[in-house]
Write a protein that holds these residues in place. Sequence first.
Motif, PDB file in Angstrom:
ATOM      1  N   ASN A 191       0.847  -1.185   0.000  1.00  0.00           N
ATOM      2  CA  ASN A 191       0.000   0.000   0.000  1.00  0.00           C
ATOM      3  C   ASN A 191       0.885   1.239   0.000  1.00  0.00           C
ATOM      4  O   ASN A 191       1.328   1.704   1.046  1.00  0.00           O
ATOM      5  N   TYR A 192       1.129   1.763  -1.194  1.00  0.00           N
ATOM      6  CA  TYR A 192       2.060   2.884  -1.337  1.00  0.00           C
ATOM      7  C   TYR A 192       1.796   3.563  -2.676  1.00  0.00           C
ATOM      8  O   TYR A 192       1.562   2.895  -3.690  1.00  0.00           O
ATOM      9  N   THR A 193       1.821   4.888  -2.694  1.00  0.00           N
ATOM     10  CA  THR A 193       1.552   5.652  -3.908  1.00  0.00           C
ATOM     11  C   THR A 193       2.818   5.779  -4.746  1.00  0.00           C
ATOM     12  O   THR A 193       3.844   6.245  -4.246  1.00  0.00           O
ATOM     13  N   TYR A 194       2.734   5.395  -6.005  1.00  0.00           N
ATOM     14  CA  TYR A 194       3.870   5.514  -6.911  1.00  0.00           C
ATOM     15  C   TYR A 194       3.818   6.834  -7.669  1.00  0.00           C
ATOM     16  O   TYR A 194       2.735   7.397  -7.888  1.00  0.00           O
ATOM     17  N   PRO A 195       4.969   7.345  -8.090  1.00  0.00           N
ATOM     18  CA  PRO A 195       5.011   8.661  -8.727  1.00  0.00           C
ATOM     19  C   PRO A 195       4.656   8.663 -10.203  1.00  0.00           C
ATOM     20  O   PRO A 195       4.659   9.716 -10.837  1.00  0.00           O
ATOM     21  N   SER A 196       4.374   7.502 -10.775  1.00  0.00           N
ATOM     22  CA  SER A 196       4.025   7.410 -12.185  1.00  0.00           C
ATOM     23  C   SER A 196       3.037   6.262 -12.357  1.00  0.00           C
ATOM     24  O   SER A 196       2.799   5.493 -11.429  1.00  0.00           O
ATOM     25  N   THR A 197       2.467   6.150 -13.548  1.00  0.00           N
ATOM     26  CA  THR A 197       1.519   5.071 -13.825  1.00  0.00           C
ATOM     27  C   THR A 197       2.130   3.720 -13.490  1.00  0.00           C
ATOM     28  O   THR A 197       3.243   3.411 -13.911  1.00  0.00           O
ATOM     29  N   LEU A 198       1.393   2.918 -12.721  1.00  0.00           N
ATOM     30  CA  LEU A 198       1.845   1.572 -12.381  1.00  0.00           C
ATOM     31  C   LEU A 198       1.279   0.587 -13.391  1.00  0.00           C
ATOM     32  O   LEU A 198       0.068   0.496 -13.580  1.00  0.00           O
ATOM     33  N   TRP A 199       2.160  -0.163 -14.016  1.00  0.00           N
ATOM     34  CA  TRP A 199       1.785  -1.163 -15.004  1.00  0.00           C
ATOM     35  C   TRP A 199       2.030  -2.560 -14.454  1.00  0.00           C
ATOM     36  O   TRP A 199       2.868  -2.759 -13.569  1.00  0.00           O
ATOM     37  N   LEU A 200       1.304  -3.523 -14.997  1.00  0.00           N
ATOM     38  CA  LEU A 200       1.497  -4.921 -14.645  1.00  0.00           C
ATOM     39  C   LEU A 200       1.732  -5.725 -15.909  1.00  0.00           C
ATOM     40  O   LEU A 200       1.096  -5.498 -16.941  1.00  0.00           O
ATOM     41  N   TYR A 201       2.667  -6.659 -15.822  1.00  0.00           N
ATOM     42  CA  TYR A 201       2.945  -7.591 -16.912  1.00  0.00           C
ATOM     43  C   TYR A 201       2.610  -8.992 -16.419  1.00  0.00           C
ATOM     44  O   TYR A 201       3.212  -9.500 -15.481  1.00  0.00           O
ATOM     45  N   ASN A 202       1.628  -9.610 -17.049  1.00  0.00           N
ATOM     46  CA  ASN A 202       1.227 -10.964 -16.677  1.00  0.00           C
ATOM     47  C   ASN A 202       2.161 -11.947 -17.377  1.00  0.00           C
ATOM     48  O   ASN A 202       2.052 -12.187 -18.579  1.00  0.00           O
ATOM     49  N   LEU A 203       3.094 -12.513 -16.599  1.00  0.00           N
ATOM     50  CA  LEU A 203       4.085 -13.411 -17.180  1.00  0.00           C
ATOM     51  C   LEU A 203       3.834 -14.867 -16.793  1.00  0.00           C
ATOM     52  O   LEU A 203       4.739 -15.707 -16.870  1.00  0.00           O
ATOM     53  N   THR A 204       2.617 -15.162 -16.404  1.00  0.00           N
ATOM     54  CA  THR A 204       2.277 -16.504 -15.939  1.00  0.00           C
ATOM     55  C   THR A 204       2.674 -17.574 -16.941  1.00  0.00           C
ATOM     56  O   THR A 204       3.212 -18.628 -16.578  1.00  0.00           O
ATOM     57  N   SER A 205       2.460 -17.315 -18.219  1.00  0.00           N
ATOM     58  CA  SER A 205       2.700 -18.348 -19.233  1.00  0.00           C
ATOM     59  C   SER A 205       4.168 -18.498 -19.593  1.00  0.00           C
ATOM     60  O   SER A 205       4.567 -19.512 -20.179  1.00  0.00           O
ATOM     61  N   THR A 206       4.991 -17.514 -19.240  1.00  0.00           N
ATOM     62  CA  THR A 206       6.398 -17.553 -19.648  1.00  0.00           C
ATOM     63  C   THR A 206       7.359 -17.781 -18.495  1.00  0.00           C
ATOM     64  O   THR A 206       8.509 -18.157 -18.725  1.00  0.00           O
ATOM     65  N   ALA A 207       6.921 -17.525 -17.255  1.00  0.00           N
ATOM     66  CA  ALA A 207       7.831 -17.616 -16.114  1.00  0.00           C
ATOM     67  C   ALA A 207       8.205 -19.060 -15.818  1.00  0.00           C
ATOM     68  O   ALA A 207       7.408 -19.984 -15.993  1.00  0.00           O
ATOM     69  N   VAL A 208       9.439 -19.250 -15.351  1.00  0.00           N
ATOM     70  CA  VAL A 208       9.878 -20.561 -14.896  1.00  0.00           C
ATOM     71  C   VAL A 208       9.361 -20.754 -13.489  1.00  0.00           C
ATOM     72  O   VAL A 208       9.708 -20.020 -12.579  1.00  0.00           O
ATOM     73  N   LYS A 209       8.504 -21.759 -13.315  1.00  0.00           N
ATOM     74  CA  LYS A 209       7.829 -21.951 -12.038  1.00  0.00           C
ATOM     75  C   LYS A 209       8.316 -23.227 -11.370  1.00  0.00           C
ATOM     76  O   LYS A 209       8.921 -24.088 -11.996  1.00  0.00           O
ATOM     77  N   GLY A 210       8.033 -23.335 -10.093  1.00  0.00           N
ATOM     78  CA  GLY A 210       8.370 -24.544  -9.360  1.00  0.00           C
ATOM     79  C   GLY A 210       7.106 -25.291  -8.983  1.00  0.00           C
ATOM     80  O   GLY A 210       6.038 -24.704  -8.808  1.00  0.00           O
ATOM     81  N   GLY A 211       7.189 -26.598  -8.840  1.00  0.00           N
ATOM     82  CA  GLY A 211       6.035 -27.384  -8.423  1.00  0.00           C
ATOM     83  C   GLY A 211       4.935 -27.349  -9.452  1.00  0.00           C
ATOM     84  O   GLY A 211       5.154 -27.253 -10.653  1.00  0.00           O
ATOM     85  N   SER A 212       3.700 -27.415  -8.976  1.00  0.00           N
ATOM     86  CA  SER A 212       2.542 -27.425  -9.880  1.00  0.00           C
ATOM     87  C   SER A 212       1.790 -26.107  -9.810  1.00  0.00           C
ATOM     88  O   SER A 212       0.578 -26.056  -9.881  1.00  0.00           O
ATOM     89  N   GLN A 213       2.550 -25.056  -9.655  1.00  0.00           N
ATOM     90  CA  GLN A 213       1.979 -23.735  -9.428  1.00  0.00           C
ATOM     91  C   GLN A 213       1.033 -23.309 -10.551  1.00  0.00           C
ATOM     92  O   GLN A 213       1.345 -23.437 -11.723  1.00  0.00           O
TER      93      GLN A 213
END
Length: 405
Positions: free
Chosen positions: A71-93
């Motif tokens: 919970n903190y105000t950022y000084p510029s537009t906050l963007w999100l990148y959904n990398l679920t399909s590309t990230a190297v994951k562990g287990g059955s996440q």
Amino acid sequence: MKLLTFLFAGVALPLISAAPASTAIVEDTSALAAPAADASAADDSAAATLALSRSKDIYPAKRPQNVNGFNYTYPSTLWLYNLTSTAVKGGSQQEVLEMAFMDLLPPNYNPRSGGGSKEPQTVLLLHGKNFCGPTWYAAATPLQKAGYRVILPEQLGFCKSTKPTQYSFNLTSLATNTRNLLKALGVTKPPIVVGHSLGGMLASRYALTYPEFTKSLMLVSPIGLEDWKQLGVPDRSFDLLTGDEEATTYASLRGYEQATYYPGAEWTEDFDKWVVMLTKVYEGDQKEKFWADQAHVVEMVLGQPTIHDYKKIKPKTLLVIGEKDNTAIGKVWSPPDVQAKLGNYAVLGRQAQAAIPDATLVSFPYLGHAPQIQEPEMFNRLLSSWVNYGGRTLEWLELNATIIR
């Protein structure tokens, strides 16, 4: 090897300095937001980011104030990148993985103009373990005004990014996530990569993994310059590491940073506001996830020192070292004879510069672990020299530092 020593007080150029100290230490953080008069410019910038993006996985945060337990105000537009399909994951996440970032586009740059705007040079700013994107903002805005695109990503497990529960933390995966973010944002020119602390360690791994997509490298007080386990730092269980993170408070963070980041310096509000910011993550509504992720990060750092691979770094590199820095992961639980061997950055900086084939060292005898916070105007002149001239003008800056080429 060419050695030059300068002991002059540098004259600051008219660059933007750090945000006023009060902005981050009160609940009303509206002073960090763009002024109302700049609202249309902010809208144009957001539209430009969307136009540049080549992926539906890039989107602005719907509720940017409190994202992923921070919970903190950022000084510029906050963007999100959904990398679920590309990230190297562990287990059955199966959990959604979002990487938060800010994207500062240069003034008057319009990618929607039908090819009339040339792609600007991108500067990538990577944060450290106890830092977030906003701690880079005073360095980012002068670059933006000078015509650079500045991207400030936050790694998984940190700040406003997802706090994953089954992620396999390793530097190569984080470097790959960062490279995929640049692809998704339509960046085709190799970026100038700048990393501080853990971000410097990551920047090294990024350059080693993607040498063809790294224009140059700037390592600011990077960790990983020594192999702590090889030097005798004992193993520590995951449960104990998690307990260390759980026990973290404002007081413990301030005490650690005073002794390690700013030794001998008078504590100021410009230091304090970032401790207050970090405390909000440690006490946020996803704090248990955050503690566990940070424990995994400590395991990663101890097990993946980058110094052994420095001889393989191909891009032109600038090392910025504060000789009063004494950062050493694991030092606190090591025996006294091991502690005495760790964190001598006056020596480590020179060893790292000698190991990297094309490296310049700027070593400050009076600075600690965070030069960009302790001396922001000086740091911005140094950063400007590097991104604009590849360090050819360093001697002109009249730095109170030793320069080794």
